[in-house]
Design an enzyme around this catalytic site. Structure first.
Site, PDB file in Angstrom:
ATOM      1  CB  VAL A 239      -0.985  -0.003   1.197  1.00  0.00           C
ATOM      2  CG1 VAL A 239      -1.855   1.241   1.177  1.00  0.00           C
ATOM      3  CG2 VAL A 239      -1.862  -1.259   1.175  1.00  0.00           C
TER       4      VAL A 239
ATOM      5  CE  LYS B 227      -6.812  -4.242   6.275  1.00  0.00           C
ATOM      6  NZ  LYS B 227      -7.221  -5.270   5.390  1.00  0.00           N
TER       7      LYS B 227
ATOM      8  CD  GLU C 277      -4.545  -7.675   5.977  1.00  0.00           C
ATOM      9  OE1 GLU C 277      -3.914  -7.000   6.796  1.00  0.00           O
ATOM     10  OE2 GLU C 277      -5.064  -7.172   4.973  1.00  0.00           O
TER      11      GLU C 277
ATOM     12  CE  LYS D 249     -10.840  -5.189   4.915  1.00  0.00           C
ATOM     13  NZ  LYS D 249     -10.544  -6.135   3.848  1.00  0.00           N
TER      14      LYS D 249
ATOM     15  N   GLY E 153      -5.257  -4.521  -3.059  1.00  0.00           N
ATOM     16  CA  GLY E 153      -4.263  -4.249  -4.098  1.00  0.00           C
ATOM     17  C   GLY E 153      -3.660  -2.861  -3.910  1.00  0.00           C
TER      18      GLY E 153
HETATM   19  N1  LIG Z   1      -2.586  -5.002   0.629  1.00  0.00           N
HETATM   20  C1  LIG Z   1      -3.829  -4.549   0.493  1.00  0.00           C
HETATM   21  O1  LIG Z   1      -4.488  -4.754  -0.534  1.00  0.00           O
HETATM   22  C2  LIG Z   1      -4.453  -3.771   1.578  1.00  0.00           C
HETATM   23  C3  LIG Z   1      -3.834  -3.569   2.782  1.00  0.00           C
HETATM   24  N2  LIG Z   1      -4.437  -2.821   3.754  1.00  0.00           N
HETATM   25  C4  LIG Z   1      -3.765  -2.563   5.014  1.00  0.00           C
HETATM   26  O2  LIG Z   1      -2.657  -1.704   4.781  1.00  0.00           O
HETATM   27  C5  LIG Z   1      -1.604  -1.992   5.697  1.00  0.00           C
HETATM   28  C6  LIG Z   1      -0.329  -2.303   4.916  1.00  0.00           C
HETATM   29  O3  LIG Z   1      -0.587  -3.438   4.141  1.00  0.00           O
HETATM   30  P1  LIG Z   1       0.438  -3.901   3.009  1.00  0.00           P
HETATM   31  O4  LIG Z   1       1.036  -2.727   2.359  1.00  0.00           O
HETATM   32  O5  LIG Z   1      -0.290  -4.896   2.196  1.00  0.00           O
HETATM   33  O6  LIG Z   1       1.531  -4.650   3.899  1.00  0.00           O
HETATM   34  P2  LIG Z   1       3.029  -4.945   3.505  1.00  0.00           P
HETATM   35  O7  LIG Z   1       3.472  -6.029   4.427  1.00  0.00           O
HETATM   36  O8  LIG Z   1       3.164  -5.131   2.047  1.00  0.00           O
HETATM   37  O9  LIG Z   1       3.762  -3.581   3.879  1.00  0.00           O
HETATM   38  C7  LIG Z   1       3.972  -3.146   5.167  1.00  0.00           C
HETATM   39  C8  LIG Z   1       5.284  -2.396   5.182  1.00  0.00           C
HETATM   40  O10 LIG Z   1       5.458  -1.782   6.446  1.00  0.00           O
HETATM   41  C9  LIG Z   1       6.748  -2.094   6.907  1.00  0.00           C
HETATM   42  N3  LIG Z   1       6.746  -2.125   8.370  1.00  0.00           N
HETATM   43  C10 LIG Z   1       6.046  -2.958   9.159  1.00  0.00           C
HETATM   44  N4  LIG Z   1       6.309  -2.686  10.457  1.00  0.00           N
HETATM   45  C11 LIG Z   1       7.215  -1.688  10.457  1.00  0.00           C
HETATM   46  C12 LIG Z   1       7.901  -0.976  11.474  1.00  0.00           C
HETATM   47  N5  LIG Z   1       7.718  -1.279  12.771  1.00  0.00           N
HETATM   48  N6  LIG Z   1       8.757  -0.001  11.130  1.00  0.00           N
HETATM   49  C13 LIG Z   1       8.942   0.302   9.825  1.00  0.00           C
HETATM   50  N7  LIG Z   1       8.335  -0.329   8.802  1.00  0.00           N
HETATM   51  C14 LIG Z   1       7.479  -1.322   9.130  1.00  0.00           C
HETATM   52  C15 LIG Z   1       7.060  -3.454   6.344  1.00  0.00           C
HETATM   53  O11 LIG Z   1       8.443  -3.672   6.342  1.00  0.00           O
HETATM   54  P3  LIG Z   1       9.003  -5.181   6.301  1.00  0.00           P
HETATM   55  O12 LIG Z   1       8.745  -5.653   4.909  1.00  0.00           O
HETATM   56  O13 LIG Z   1      10.431  -4.994   6.637  1.00  0.00           O
HETATM   57  O14 LIG Z   1       8.237  -5.967   7.304  1.00  0.00           O
HETATM   58  C16 LIG Z   1       6.483  -3.310   4.946  1.00  0.00           C
HETATM   59  O15 LIG Z   1       7.388  -2.667   4.077  1.00  0.00           O
HETATM   60  C17 LIG Z   1      -2.106  -3.158   6.541  1.00  0.00           C
HETATM   61  O16 LIG Z   1      -2.655  -2.662   7.719  1.00  0.00           O
HETATM   62  C18 LIG Z   1      -3.193  -3.790   5.684  1.00  0.00           C
HETATM   63  O17 LIG Z   1      -4.179  -4.437   6.447  1.00  0.00           O
HETATM   64  C19 LIG Z   1      -5.671  -2.245   3.567  1.00  0.00           C
HETATM   65  C20 LIG Z   1      -6.341  -2.422   2.388  1.00  0.00           C
HETATM   66  C21 LIG Z   1      -5.801  -3.222   1.322  1.00  0.00           C
HETATM   67  N1  LIG Z   2      -6.181  -8.548   2.918  1.00  0.00           N
HETATM   68  C1  LIG Z   2      -7.230  -7.635   2.626  1.00  0.00           C
HETATM   69  C2  LIG Z   2      -6.654  -6.376   2.074  1.00  0.00           C
HETATM   70  C3  LIG Z   2      -7.617  -5.305   2.000  1.00  0.00           C
HETATM   71  O1  LIG Z   2      -8.256  -4.904   2.955  1.00  0.00           O
HETATM   72  C4  LIG Z   2      -8.183  -8.235   1.628  1.00  0.00           C
HETATM   73  O2  LIG Z   2      -7.813  -9.220   0.992  1.00  0.00           O
HETATM   74  O3  LIG Z   2      -9.304  -7.719   1.498  1.00  0.00           O
END
Ligand SMILES: NC(=O)C1=CN([C@@H]2O[C@H](COP(=O)(O)OP(=O)(O)OC[C@H]3O[C@@H](n4cnc5c(N)ncnc54)[C@H](OP(=O)(O)O)[C@@H]3O)[C@@H](O)[C@H]2O)C=CC1
Ligand SMILES: N[C@@H](CC=O)C(=O)O
Length: 372
Positions: free
Chosen positions: A11, A93, A178, A193, A289
């Protein structure tokens, strides 16, 4: 407006890409001034930092986007940013469901915004629509498909004859799942959610003590049986309010093959609200996504940049009453299906737990009531 992005995964990168594209006047006003990454990670962009204080102490950085996921340290960082007088936007969430009241109250005290459109149903403007509908109507039911990963898995199992594990692996590779995909397949993500949506729809703080089912034990032969009976299955949430009572349940649900929900493909979600004058409103779009979710985050950033504020949150006290969601359910236990009529999802979840002691692969689902 200068912003900081905490977390540069699926994201975070989606948000960054939309800001870099500068396709509209609104997005051109937004600048990713800082990207917060873990200590020890390579800084591939000049704006990257592993020091949160650099962000908190930058007076020009007005808004923090939290997209790290998980409860801690996300909870602590969000509070720190709000207390420093920075607006916060999050897609997380899990942390919103756990701390919604605290975040809204802290934001109110510091006269900043706490926004979380991307936390529910990815790119669908669900929260915005809910809050707008609520200006006019009492919302008494919300429901729908709120998890892209679970939807993708079921869709691929049916259309491409994939097995569960392969479909899940593909959903992970596409960035839908996730960090721990159990949250997706066990219904926890949908439950988060549901809590957020129902709290907003019903003006109360919903607690997590409601039944949550998932699709972990869904088998291809279940899908074939359901199809032979004219049904598809989707992981659905439903929440209802009546006077001072409410109920929420997250349950795999059988639906007629020709219904809208049964035809939701891939990572898409279909969310529904029912208002007193509006009637039924359904919103359809990508529920997961990088870019769809990034789009929802950026829509919150634009609202902040334009100084648009949402209506204040009112906290009524409602009682949980499982009887509001009574219905018919199916249980597969030791390879046999059994149907239970007019029971609460709570009763059914307890019956399922009992079945699991003898059959670790048991599965339960809601079925359409007679005539539906
Ligand atoms: N993917 C999706 O489609 C959706 C996701 N979301 C929400 O968005 C959020 C992010 O999801 P997503 O992007 O998929 O997750 P990812 O795991 O792809 O990305 C999370 C990022 O945050 C970094 N991170 C985690 N903890 C720390 C920390 N303590 N300090 C610094 N960096 C940190 C991770 O680093 P590292 O890789 O080193 O762990 C990683 O780069 C979540 O809460 C998810 O539920 C909501 C809607 C849709
Ligand atoms: N893991 C979640 C990401 C978006 O909220 C999903 O698949 O819906």
């Amino acid at each position: 407006m200068k912003i900081a992005i905490l977390g540069f995964g699926t994201v975070g990168r989606g948000v960054y890409e939309i800001l870099q594209r500068k396709e509209t006047n609104d997005t051109a006003q937004l600048e990713a001034a800082h990207i917060f990454i873990r200590k020890g990670k390579e800084k591939t962009l000049s704006v990257m930092t592993d020091d949160l204080d650099v962000i908190l102490e930058d007076p020009e950085c007005r808004c923090v986007v939290e997209v790290m996921g998980g409860i801690e340290p996300a909870h602590t960082y969000i509070l720190k940013a709000l207390r420093k007088g920075k607006h916060v936007v999050t897609a997380n969430k899990a942390v919103v469901a756990a701390h919604l009241e605290e975040f809204l109250e802290t934001a109110r005290q510091h006269q900043v915004q706490f926004r979380f459109e991307a936390s529910c149903a990815g790119g669908i403007p669900w929260i915005r629509s809910l809050l707008q509908a609520k200006r006019i109507d009492a919302i008494h039911t919300i429901s729908g498909i709120f998890n892209g990963t679970a939807n993708y898995i079921i869709d691929q199992m049916v259309k491409k004859d994939l097995d569960f594990e392969t479909a899940l692996t593909q959903a992970q590779a596409a960035g839908y799942a996730e960090a721990d995909p159990s949250a997706d397949i066990d219904g926890i993500d949908t439950a988060n959610k549901a809590m957020i949506s129902a709290s907003l729809a019903f003006d109360t703080i919903c607690t997590r003590d409601f039944p949550i089912g998932g699709i972990r034990h869904l088998q291809k032969r279940d899908l074939q049986t359901f199809l032979q009976n004219g049904c598809s299955i989707r992981l659905m949430m439903e929440a209802r309010k009546e006077e001072d009572r409410y109920a929420i349940a997250v349950v795999p649900t059988l639906i007629a093959r020709d219904s809208l929900e049964a035809n939701v493909p891939d990572n898409f979600n279909l969310t529904t609200l029912v208002g007193s004058t509006l009637g039924e409103l359904k919103l359809y779009g990508q529920g997961a996504g990088a870019l769809p979710t990034g789009n929802a985050v950026v829509s919150d950033l634009i609202a902040i940049a334009r100084n648009e504020w949402d209506d204040a949150f009112v906290n009524h006290h409602l009682h949980y009453d499982a009887s509001l969601l009574k219905g018919d359910y199916l249980l597969r236990e030791n390879d046999r299906y059994q149907v239970y009529h007019d029971v609460t999802p709570q009763w059914m979840a307890d019956r399922y737990r009992e079945a699991m002691t003898g059959d670790a692969g048991a599965f339960w689902a809601k079925i359409p009531a007679k005539g539906e």
